[in-house]
Enzyme design. Structure first.
Site, mmCIF file in Angstrom:
data_model
loop_
_atom_site.group_PDB
_atom_site.id
_atom_site.type_symbol
_atom_site.label_atom_id
_atom_site.label_comp_id
_atom_site.label_asym_id
_atom_site.label_seq_id
_atom_site.Cartn_x
_atom_site.Cartn_y
_atom_site.Cartn_z
ATOM 1 N N GLU A 223 15.431 -0.382 8.307
ATOM 2 C CA GLU A 223 15.903 -1.594 7.678
ATOM 3 C C GLU A 223 17.197 -2.092 8.417
ATOM 4 O OE1 GLU A 223 15.251 -1.750 3.418
ATOM 5 O OE2 GLU A 223 13.815 -0.302 3.747
ATOM 6 N N CYS B 196 13.707 6.044 1.812
ATOM 7 C CA CYS B 196 13.147 7.210 2.764
ATOM 8 C C CYS B 196 13.775 8.489 2.742
ATOM 9 C CB CYS B 196 12.918 6.951 4.152
ATOM 10 S SG CYS B 196 11.650 5.432 4.051
ATOM 11 N N ARG C 44 33.170 2.887 3.471
ATOM 12 C CA ARG C 44 32.448 2.940 4.714
ATOM 13 C C ARG C 44 33.392 3.231 5.911
ATOM 14 N NH1 ARG C 44 27.061 3.596 4.382
ATOM 15 N NH2 ARG C 44 26.135 2.563 2.593
HETATM 16 C C1 UDX Z 1 6.469 2.358 1.557
HETATM 17 C C2 UDX Z 1 6.773 3.858 1.540
HETATM 18 O O1 UDX Z 1 7.879 3.735 0.451
HETATM 19 C C3 UDX Z 1 7.096 4.525 2.724
HETATM 20 O O2 UDX Z 1 7.023 5.934 2.195
HETATM 21 C C4 UDX Z 1 6.138 4.196 3.571
HETATM 22 O O3 UDX Z 1 6.372 4.881 4.767
HETATM 23 C C5 UDX Z 1 5.738 2.838 3.854
HETATM 24 O O4 UDX Z 1 5.452 2.405 2.536
HETATM 25 P P1 UDX Z 1 7.646 0.241 1.765
HETATM 26 O O5 UDX Z 1 6.967 -0.537 2.726
HETATM 27 O O6 UDX Z 1 9.391 0.085 2.085
HETATM 28 O O7 UDX Z 1 7.621 1.702 1.996
HETATM 29 O O8 UDX Z 1 7.200 0.212 0.329
HETATM 30 P P2 UDX Z 1 7.403 -1.094 -0.660
HETATM 31 O O9 UDX Z 1 8.266 -2.252 -0.197
HETATM 32 O O10 UDX Z 1 7.216 -0.785 -1.881
HETATM 33 O O11 UDX Z 1 5.680 -1.846 -0.338
HETATM 34 C C6 UDX Z 1 4.547 -1.135 -0.757
HETATM 35 C C7 UDX Z 1 3.666 -2.197 -1.203
HETATM 36 O O12 UDX Z 1 2.248 -1.507 -1.410
HETATM 37 C C8 UDX Z 1 3.836 -2.793 -2.362
HETATM 38 O O13 UDX Z 1 4.011 -4.342 -2.267
HETATM 39 C C9 UDX Z 1 2.664 -2.555 -3.384
HETATM 40 O O14 UDX Z 1 2.675 -3.663 -4.332
HETATM 41 C C10 UDX Z 1 1.793 -2.408 -2.372
HETATM 42 N N1 UDX Z 1 0.755 -1.546 -3.124
HETATM 43 C C11 UDX Z 1 1.015 -0.298 -4.026
HETATM 44 C C12 UDX Z 1 -0.603 -1.864 -2.915
HETATM 45 O O15 UDX Z 1 -0.998 -2.861 -2.348
HETATM 46 N N2 UDX Z 1 -1.470 -1.015 -3.399
HETATM 47 C C13 UDX Z 1 -1.301 -0.199 -4.371
HETATM 48 O O16 UDX Z 1 -2.187 0.642 -4.771
HETATM 49 C C14 UDX Z 1 0.033 0.398 -4.462
HETATM 50 C C1 UDX Z 2 15.524 5.501 8.034
HETATM 51 C C2 UDX Z 2 15.283 5.801 9.347
HETATM 52 O O1 UDX Z 2 16.481 5.652 10.142
HETATM 53 C C3 UDX Z 2 14.041 5.171 9.704
HETATM 54 O O2 UDX Z 2 13.644 5.700 11.287
HETATM 55 C C4 UDX Z 2 12.803 5.456 8.903
HETATM 56 O O3 UDX Z 2 11.618 4.625 9.425
HETATM 57 C C5 UDX Z 2 13.211 5.103 7.461
HETATM 58 O O4 UDX Z 2 14.177 5.772 7.176
HETATM 59 P P1 UDX Z 2 16.856 3.132 6.843
HETATM 60 O O5 UDX Z 2 16.717 4.241 5.673
HETATM 61 O O6 UDX Z 2 16.089 1.727 6.879
HETATM 62 O O7 UDX Z 2 15.909 4.018 8.010
HETATM 63 O O8 UDX Z 2 18.160 3.260 7.400
HETATM 64 P P2 UDX Z 2 19.302 4.125 8.253
HETATM 65 O O9 UDX Z 2 19.904 3.413 9.379
HETATM 66 O O10 UDX Z 2 18.524 5.346 8.577
HETATM 67 O O11 UDX Z 2 20.135 4.730 7.116
HETATM 68 C C6 UDX Z 2 19.971 5.182 6.022
HETATM 69 C C7 UDX Z 2 21.112 5.532 5.210
HETATM 70 O O12 UDX Z 2 22.210 6.287 5.838
HETATM 71 C C8 UDX Z 2 21.936 4.208 4.917
HETATM 72 O O13 UDX Z 2 22.373 4.232 3.523
HETATM 73 C C9 UDX Z 2 23.117 4.149 5.896
HETATM 74 O O14 UDX Z 2 24.213 3.489 5.419
HETATM 75 C C10 UDX Z 2 23.409 5.634 5.842
HETATM 76 N N1 UDX Z 2 24.140 6.480 7.016
HETATM 77 C C11 UDX Z 2 23.508 5.884 8.354
HETATM 78 C C12 UDX Z 2 25.527 6.755 7.150
HETATM 79 O O15 UDX Z 2 26.209 7.054 5.946
HETATM 80 N N2 UDX Z 2 25.953 7.261 8.257
HETATM 81 C C13 UDX Z 2 25.446 7.126 9.449
HETATM 82 O O16 UDX Z 2 26.134 7.299 10.471
HETATM 83 C C14 UDX Z 2 24.223 6.372 9.514
#
Ligand code: UDX
Ligand code: UDX
Length: 460
Positions: free
Chosen positions: A164, A275, A432
């Site tokens: 993200e 995640c 941070r």
């Molecule tokens: C989610 C998971 O958390 C992650 O592990 C995976 O890799 C991808 O899907 P994310 O897209 O961040 O990640 O989740 P979220 O933003 O909560 O979106 C899921 C969507 O699915 C929601 O908008 C929810 O309303 C929808 N949903 C859920 C459906 O359309 N059908 C369902 O039965 C349940």
């Molecule tokens: C992660 C993975 O990077 C991505 O590949 C996967 O698809 C989803 O999960 P995301 O959770 O969106 O992505 O962000 P990421 O940049 O990985 O950071 C995760 C957390 O670790 C954040 O809270 C960030 O602040 C923290 N972080 C990251 C640290 O504290 N130190 C670092 O050096 C890097």
């Protein structure tokens, strides 16, 4: 216009929305439809105010929406009409029954499989995009195999690695795209079909294939390794605070070893996001399930260090501020789990705010994108909380600042102006390590970084 491929995505969340927008942007000859069980989500995707904040996302949605990218509520007909279905519904950690607090809750996933089965009138490729425990595709296949007549489903695993805040550039230029399939004739055909889509903008050498289980496991392991690096550097930050070592200097020296690399070595208040914790706990559950207790304990320690780091940060605030926070105003700068996102899922800021409120502090929360989510996260929690977007207004009259998100905005604040507006002695807890600590100390602040000696004006 006649489209070459008709693609559906079920789940319009942080993963489904941006990843489909990118496919639509790069493949004008494909028609992409995104559905969701939550009608408000779909309305938001069709509005000017998208439900997900990602730099660059607005632009590509604007270009594609209504042309070859559509957001609709009609799940049933869309399942009928499309040939390729991505499933990107959420898979939260289970909160009940067997495996509670560890295993993934697969109820939405299974419900979606049954929905696909019920409404399909022709054969389809079903692609798991959600991160799932190993062997989930098998369950999906078993459900779909009960289809009647000539309808056949090929299940592929295609985990999404984007992060993200950088989703658009990660999607546009990924390190790799991973596609897991069966080595059967139809499995390979389905795989080739998906490769054809990605190959429209991603070099073939970056598109790698494997069996389905390796693909599912790779996603869990990639996240576990990244989180492990964060916990490793955070564990050493605790040691640095006890000695005269400086975590930034250590991270730099260690990271310059090309075998180790310099990424993901920023010490802080711990990782958040939807995640890391979920996927590691999944891995832990999987290992326990297979009787690998030592392996499970090893990975579980990554989550434990993450919790320890947040507890340490909170204890440091309390101890440094004379062991009482009652009635004091603490400003939290940054509530999102990382910079450049409005997402607050598993954000360390939630834990810190709750603890500050439990100490009867007054908490003022500031964030450029996450205030709406912060208010939802803290809804119903007892205590005095205010939400103020402008950081200067937020800090005025406060006793302390806690920087919890690495927003660039906070690096360049006018700390003299801030100091002048605060109650003295004024404290900064930089969770941070993003501000100039020496400069803030010379202005008059008592400064508490992570993994470095505190800069305090108090005599011991
Ligand atoms: C989610 C998971 O958390 C992650 O592990 C995976 O890799 C991808 O899907 P994310 O897209 O961040 O990640 O989740 P979220 O933003 O909560 O979106 C899921 C969507 O699915 C929601 O908008 C929810 O309303 C929808 N949903 C859920 C459906 O359309 N059908 C369902 O039965 C349940
Ligand atoms: C992660 C993975 O990077 C991505 O590949 C996967 O698809 C989803 O999960 P995301 O959770 O969106 O992505 O962000 P990421 O940049 O990985 O950071 C995760 C957390 O670790 C954040 O809270 C960030 O602040 C923290 N972080 C990251 C640290 O504290 N130190 C670092 O050096 C890097």
């Amino acid at each position: 216009m006649k489209f070459k491929k008709k693609i559906l995505c079920i789940g319009a969340g942080y993963v489904g929305g941006p990843s489909m927008a990118m496919i639509a942007y790069k493949c004008p000859d494909c028609r992409i439809t995104v559905v969701d069980t939550n009608p408000d989500r779909i309305d938001a995707w069709n509005s000017e105010d998208l439900p997900v904040y990602e730099p660059g996302l607005d632009k590509i949605v604007k270009i594609t929406r209504g042309k070859n990218l559509f957001f609709t509520k009609d799940i049933e007909n869309q399942i009928k009409e499309n040939d390729i279905i991505f499933v990107s519904v959420n898979t939260p950690t289970k909160t009940y029954g067997a495996g509670a607090d560890m295993a993934a809750d697969l109820q939405y996933w299974e419900k979606t499989a049954r929905q696909i089965l019920k409404h399909s009138r022709s054969s389809k490729i079903v692609i798991e995009k959600s991160t799932l425990p190993v062997k989930t595709a098998l369950a999906m296949e078993k459900i779909l195999a009960s289809a009647k007549g000539k309808i056949k489903f090929d299940v592929l695993s295609n985990p999404e690695f984007m992060a993200e805040g950088t989703a658009i550039s990660d999607l546009e230029n990924p390190d790799r795209v991973l596609i897991g399939s069966h080595e059967t004739k139809s499995g390979l055909k389905a795989r080739a079909e998906l490769i054809e889509i990605y190959a429209q903008w991603i070099p073939l050498r970056k598109i790698i294939t494997s069996n389905i289980w390796s693909s599912e496991l790779s996603k869990l392991v990639a996240n576990a390794f990244l989180a492990q690096r964060v916990s490793s550097i955070n564990s050493i930050s605790a040691l640095c605070e006890k000695t005269d070592a400086d975590i930034s200097e250590v991270a730099k020296a260690v990271g310059m070893d090309s075998r180790i690399g310099d990424k993901f070595l920023r010490a802080g208040i711990g990782f958040g996001g939807s995640c890391f914790k979920k996927d590691i706990l999944n891995l832990v559950y999987l290992c326990s399930y297979y009787g690998l207790q030592e392996v499970a304990a090893y990975w579980e320690s990554v989550v434990k260090i993450n919790e320890y780091q947040q507890e340490r940060f909170m204890a440091n605030i309390l101890n440094s501020m004379f062991s009482t926070l009652a009635g004091k105003k603490i400003c939290i700068l940054g509530f999102a789990f990382k910079a450049d996102t409005g997402d607050t899922r598993e954000s360390p800021a939630i834990y810190i705010s709750q603890k500050l409120l439990a100490e009867h502090a007054e908490v003022i929360i500031s964030d450029p994108k996450a205030l709406k989510n912060a208010a939802i996260d803290l809804d119903g929690i007892k205590g005095n909380v205010k939400y103020i977007e402008d950081p200067y207004r937020a800090v005025a009259g406060c006793h302390a600042i806690a920087i919890l998100t690495d927003w660039n905005l906070y690096r360049n604040l006018d700390f003299q102006k801030i100091y002048n507006s605060m109650v003295k002695p004024a404290f900064i807890f930089d969770g941070r390590n993003i501000i100039d600590h020496k400069k803030c100390f010379s202005i008059g602040f008592n400064v508490y970084p992570i993994g470095k000696p505190a800069l305090s004006h108090f005599k011991n």
